[in-house]
Design a protein around this motif. Structure first.
Motif, PDB file in Angstrom:
ATOM      1  N   GLY A  52       0.803  -1.220   0.000  1.00  0.00           N
ATOM      2  CA  GLY A  52       0.000   0.000   0.000  1.00  0.00           C
ATOM      3  C   GLY A  52       0.836   1.270   0.000  1.00  0.00           C
ATOM      4  N   GLN A  53       2.121   1.168  -0.277  1.00  0.00           N
ATOM      5  CA  GLN A  53       3.017   2.340  -0.269  1.00  0.00           C
ATOM      6  C   GLN A  53       3.096   2.912  -1.689  1.00  0.00           C
ATOM      7  N   LEU A  54       1.980   3.511  -2.110  1.00  0.00           N
ATOM      8  CA  LEU A  54       1.881   3.976  -3.494  1.00  0.00           C
ATOM      9  C   LEU A  54       2.843   5.127  -3.779  1.00  0.00           C
ATOM     10  N   THR A  55       2.974   6.039  -2.820  1.00  0.00           N
ATOM     11  CA  THR A  55       3.898   7.167  -3.032  1.00  0.00           C
ATOM     12  C   THR A  55       5.328   6.668  -3.162  1.00  0.00           C
ATOM     13  N   ALA A  56       5.698   5.672  -2.325  1.00  0.00           N
ATOM     14  CA  ALA A  56       7.056   5.116  -2.393  1.00  0.00           C
ATOM     15  C   ALA A  56       7.275   4.396  -3.729  1.00  0.00           C
ATOM     16  N   ALA A  57       6.226   3.674  -4.199  1.00  0.00           N
ATOM     17  CA  ALA A  57       6.333   2.996  -5.497  1.00  0.00           C
ATOM     18  C   ALA A  57       6.510   4.005  -6.616  1.00  0.00           C
ATOM     19  N   TYR A  58       5.714   5.088  -6.558  1.00  0.00           N
ATOM     20  CA  TYR A  58       5.801   6.117  -7.597  1.00  0.00           C
ATOM     21  C   TYR A  58       7.176   6.796  -7.565  1.00  0.00           C
ATOM     22  N   ARG A  59       7.680   7.024  -6.346  1.00  0.00           N
ATOM     23  CA  ARG A  59       8.991   7.665  -6.198  1.00  0.00           C
ATOM     24  C   ARG A  59      10.082   6.781  -6.803  1.00  0.00           C
ATOM     25  N   LEU A  60      10.007   5.471  -6.571  1.00  0.00           N
ATOM     26  CA  LEU A  60      10.980   4.545  -7.166  1.00  0.00           C
ATOM     27  C   LEU A  60      10.917   4.618  -8.685  1.00  0.00           C
ATOM     28  N   ALA A  61       9.681   4.620  -9.223  1.00  0.00           N
ATOM     29  CA  ALA A  61       9.508   4.661 -10.670  1.00  0.00           C
ATOM     30  C   ALA A  61      10.080   5.964 -11.250  1.00  0.00           C
ATOM     31  N   ASP A  70      -4.554   5.117  -9.316  1.00  0.00           N
ATOM     32  CA  ASP A  70      -4.265   5.297  -7.883  1.00  0.00           C
ATOM     33  C   ASP A  70      -2.957   6.049  -7.638  1.00  0.00           C
ATOM     34  N   TYR A  71      -2.257   6.436  -8.708  1.00  0.00           N
ATOM     35  CA  TYR A  71      -1.054   7.267  -8.548  1.00  0.00           C
ATOM     36  C   TYR A  71      -1.345   8.746  -8.779  1.00  0.00           C
ATOM     37  N   ALA A  72      -2.614   9.112  -8.926  1.00  0.00           N
ATOM     38  CA  ALA A  72      -2.981  10.490  -9.255  1.00  0.00           C
ATOM     39  C   ALA A  72      -2.454  11.478  -8.209  1.00  0.00           C
ATOM     40  N   LYS A  73      -2.587  11.134  -6.920  1.00  0.00           N
ATOM     41  CA  LYS A  73      -2.118  12.041  -5.866  1.00  0.00           C
ATOM     42  C   LYS A  73      -0.602  12.225  -5.932  1.00  0.00           C
ATOM     43  N   ALA A  74       0.116  11.124  -6.119  1.00  0.00           N
ATOM     44  CA  ALA A  74       1.581  11.203  -6.198  1.00  0.00           C
ATOM     45  C   ALA A  74       2.021  11.981  -7.432  1.00  0.00           C
ATOM     46  N   THR A  75       1.243  11.809  -8.534  1.00  0.00           N
ATOM     47  CA  THR A  75       1.581  12.506  -9.774  1.00  0.00           C
ATOM     48  C   THR A  75       1.545  14.016  -9.574  1.00  0.00           C
ATOM     49  N   TYR A 114       5.395  19.963  -9.034  1.00  0.00           N
ATOM     50  CA  TYR A 114       6.000  21.152  -8.432  1.00  0.00           C
ATOM     51  C   TYR A 114       7.432  21.340  -8.937  1.00  0.00           C
ATOM     52  N   ALA A 115       7.959  22.536  -8.710  1.00  0.00           N
ATOM     53  CA  ALA A 115       9.354  22.818  -9.053  1.00  0.00           C
ATOM     54  C   ALA A 115      10.264  21.946  -8.196  1.00  0.00           C
ATOM     55  N   PRO A 116      11.470  21.619  -8.686  1.00  0.00           N
ATOM     56  CA  PRO A 116      12.376  20.735  -7.946  1.00  0.00           C
ATOM     57  C   PRO A 116      12.630  21.184  -6.512  1.00  0.00           C
ATOM     58  N   ALA A 117      12.748  22.479  -6.270  1.00  0.00           N
ATOM     59  CA  ALA A 117      13.050  22.965  -4.918  1.00  0.00           C
ATOM     60  C   ALA A 117      11.981  22.551  -3.917  1.00  0.00           C
ATOM     61  N   ALA A 118      10.725  22.476  -4.384  1.00  0.00           N
ATOM     62  CA  ALA A 118       9.624  22.117  -3.499  1.00  0.00           C
ATOM     63  C   ALA A 118       9.659  20.640  -3.123  1.00  0.00           C
ATOM     64  N   LEU A 119      10.367  19.825  -3.890  1.00  0.00           N
ATOM     65  CA  LEU A 119      10.434  18.384  -3.630  1.00  0.00           C
ATOM     66  C   LEU A 119      11.700  17.991  -2.867  1.00  0.00           C
ATOM     67  N   LEU A 120      12.558  18.960  -2.558  1.00  0.00           N
ATOM     68  CA  LEU A 120      13.863  18.644  -1.994  1.00  0.00           C
ATOM     69  C   LEU A 120      13.762  17.870  -0.685  1.00  0.00           C
ATOM     70  N   SER A 179      11.202  15.986   0.396  1.00  0.00           N
ATOM     71  CA  SER A 179      10.499  14.707   0.281  1.00  0.00           C
ATOM     72  C   SER A 179      11.227  13.704  -0.615  1.00  0.00           C
ATOM     73  N   ASP A 180      11.926  14.186  -1.640  1.00  0.00           N
ATOM     74  CA  ASP A 180      12.587  13.263  -2.570  1.00  0.00           C
ATOM     75  C   ASP A 180      13.889  13.880  -3.112  1.00  0.00           C
ATOM     76  N   PRO A 181      14.916  13.977  -2.268  1.00  0.00           N
ATOM     77  CA  PRO A 181      16.175  14.594  -2.711  1.00  0.00           C
ATOM     78  C   PRO A 181      16.866  13.815  -3.839  1.00  0.00           C
ATOM     79  N   ILE A 182      16.651  12.493  -3.889  1.00  0.00           N
ATOM     80  CA  ILE A 182      17.262  11.701  -4.951  1.00  0.00           C
ATOM     81  C   ILE A 182      16.735  12.138  -6.313  1.00  0.00           C
ATOM     82  N   TYR A 183      15.426  12.251  -6.433  1.00  0.00           N
ATOM     83  CA  TYR A 183      14.820  12.672  -7.692  1.00  0.00           C
ATOM     84  C   TYR A 183      15.221  14.103  -8.040  1.00  0.00           C
TER      85      TYR A 183
END
Length: 465
Positions: free
Chosen positions: A146-155, A176-181, A186-192, A194-198
């Motif tokens: 049920g870790q959809l955000t983690a799955a989406y982040r890996l993808a 079911d990935y609509a929320k993660a999408t 957002y701009a990269p700075a906003a994701l720093l 939550s997902d520094p790798i990406y």
């Protein structure tokens, strides 16, 4: 600069001495190409965030593979450079780890998303079906839990890396990935946070100024000095201006010791123009360290202005070097010396004379005379040019070859002097002077037998009634 750095690579019980040739970074990966000079085998050392993973022999790769991406999209430096010893300490022993063992080690130290990303680096070594299964297992294990955000982040990290497989693209289209999408719009700075790798991957792929600063922030937070240095070196060498040079060297000094800064700058001298300020700064740094041979090598290779103080120091610098040891075309060297020493004729005279033996090895007298005068655009008056003028005037005077031979002898061109004295001897077989000078010339060449022969002929001639 010679590359003296070497490491030991262990393949089961076999020990291999390798030397680095090239370092590349791409996103989170560092790749160092090395060579075993005994067998001429090339090896690739794989690092994740500067942590060594394993080594593999260099192999052919597909255009869509990770090795192709790091070659075309990565940042590269060639050995020698102090950055290599920062990556792997000199003398360190490295090991070729089998992939099954490596997978277990990586899973113990990294998240599933990072493990998937790391293993995608080896798509030129692991069979496609096997690698796909490993990555699918990681992705769908997140979904099953049920870790959809983690799955989406890996993808997203695999796609940003360039691993664009159909199963991955199709899976991400699920509703079911609509929320993660939405989060990744957002701009990269906003994701720093939550997902520094990406964020690092996206910024590396698109290094606009704001993304460049984000990358430096990430590397600073991770204490990843290698990536930070290579990023700054790459940025400056793409736009190497005198105005940005001070900030650039300050950045190097904040990460490297003084001698390593010098080594790094030396490695860049062939990649940037003299308008960058680097070559003049290198000359200053080297003369301060009394490394005159290296300083003059740069001075004779690149045309850059000197300060009044540096100009006044030239006699001291040139007195400490040997021109024959420079890796600079002799004609270019002479031309540069005339430009540098137009106000110091005594020093210029000495240097031109010392360069003449090398010139006579490759050029005839007429050619040397012609381009020395061409190099002397400021019309500096030095005695050696007058001598060459006289010698050229004698070339087509058959009855003055004795005089020409004396000039050649004075310039230590004994073989050419011998030709002249032999010519004179043929014209005047009863004259003693050509015999005397032939004996002297052969003696200077270390040809004692020939010298004795002419001395005996001379003694016989002198003893004859």
């Amino acid at each position: 600069m010679k590359n003296a750095l070497e490491w030991t690579l262990t393949d089961q019980t076999k020990k291999i001495i390798i030397q680095p040739k090239k370092m590349s970074i791409f996103q989170q990966c560092t790749l160092i190409e090395c060579i075993d000079e005994v067998t001429n085998t090339h090896y690739l050392l794989f690092f994740y965030k500067n942590n060594f993973l394993t080594a593999r022999p260099k192999t052919a790769y597909e255009p869509t593979s990770f090795l192709a991406q790091i070659e075309t999209k990565g940042i590269h430096i060639n050995a020698p450079s102090p950055l290599f010893s920062l990556s792997v300490h000199p003398g360190l022993s490295l090991q070729i780890i089998p992939f099954n063992q490596l997978l277990g080690q990586i899973k113990r130290h990294y998240s599933l998303a990072e493990t998937a990303l790391i293993f995608s680096y080896f798509d030129s070594y692991i069979p496609h079906v096997k690698l796909d299964k490993i990555l699918k297992d990681f992705f769908f294990s997140y979904r099953r839990n049920g870790q959809l955000t983690a799955a989406y982040r890996l993808a997203m990290s695999l796609l940003a890396r360039g691993y664009e497989q159909d199963w991955l693209l199709q899976s991400m289209k699920q509703p079911d990935y609509a929320k993660a999408t939405k989060q990744y719009q957002y701009a990269p700075a906003a994701l720093l946070s939550s997902d520094p790798i990406y964020v690092e991957q996206i910024c590396f792929n698109d290094q606009r100024p704001e993304n460049h600063e984000l990358l430096l922030t990430i590397y600073t937070n991770e204490a990843n000095n290698i990536h930070a240095l290579m990023l700054n070196i790459d940025k400056w060498t793409k736009n190497p201006t005198r105005e940005t040079y001070v900030d650039f060297t300050h950045t190097l000094s904040s990460h490297l010791e003084e001698d390593d800064v010098l080594s790094c700058l030396l490695s860049l001298q062939e990649t940037v123009p003299v308008t960058s300020g680097l070559h003049q700064d290198l000359y200053e740094r080297l003369t301060k360290k009394l490394k005159y041979q290296q300083a003059i090598q740069i001075l004779l290779t690149y045309s850059f202005p000197l300060s009044s103080e540096q100009q006044n120091q030239l006699p001291t610098v040139f007195e400490s070097v040997t021109l024959a040891h420079f890796d600079v075309p002799i004609k270019d060297m002479i031309k540069r010396m005339f430009a540098l020493l137009k106000d110091q004729p005594i020093l210029l005279e000495r240097l031109v004379r010392s360069a003449l033996p090398a010139l006579f090895q490759s050029y005839d007298l007429a050619s040397i005379h012609a381009w020395l005068h061409e190099a002397n655009s400021k019309e500096v008056h030095i005695p050696i040019l007058n001598k060459l003028n006289e010698m050229v005037a004698l070339l087509d005077e058959p009855d003055k070859q004795m005089e020409l031979g004396h000039h050649y002898f004075e310039l230590a061109q004994y073989e050419k002097a011998i030709d002249c004295f032999n010519w004179e001897l043929e014209l005047q077989p009863n004259q003693q002077e050509p015999l005397q000078w032939l004996a002297k010339s052969y003696q200077q060449l270390g040809k004692t037998e020939e010298a004795k022969t002419y001395q005996q002929i001379l003694s016989h001639m002198q003893g004859s009634p």
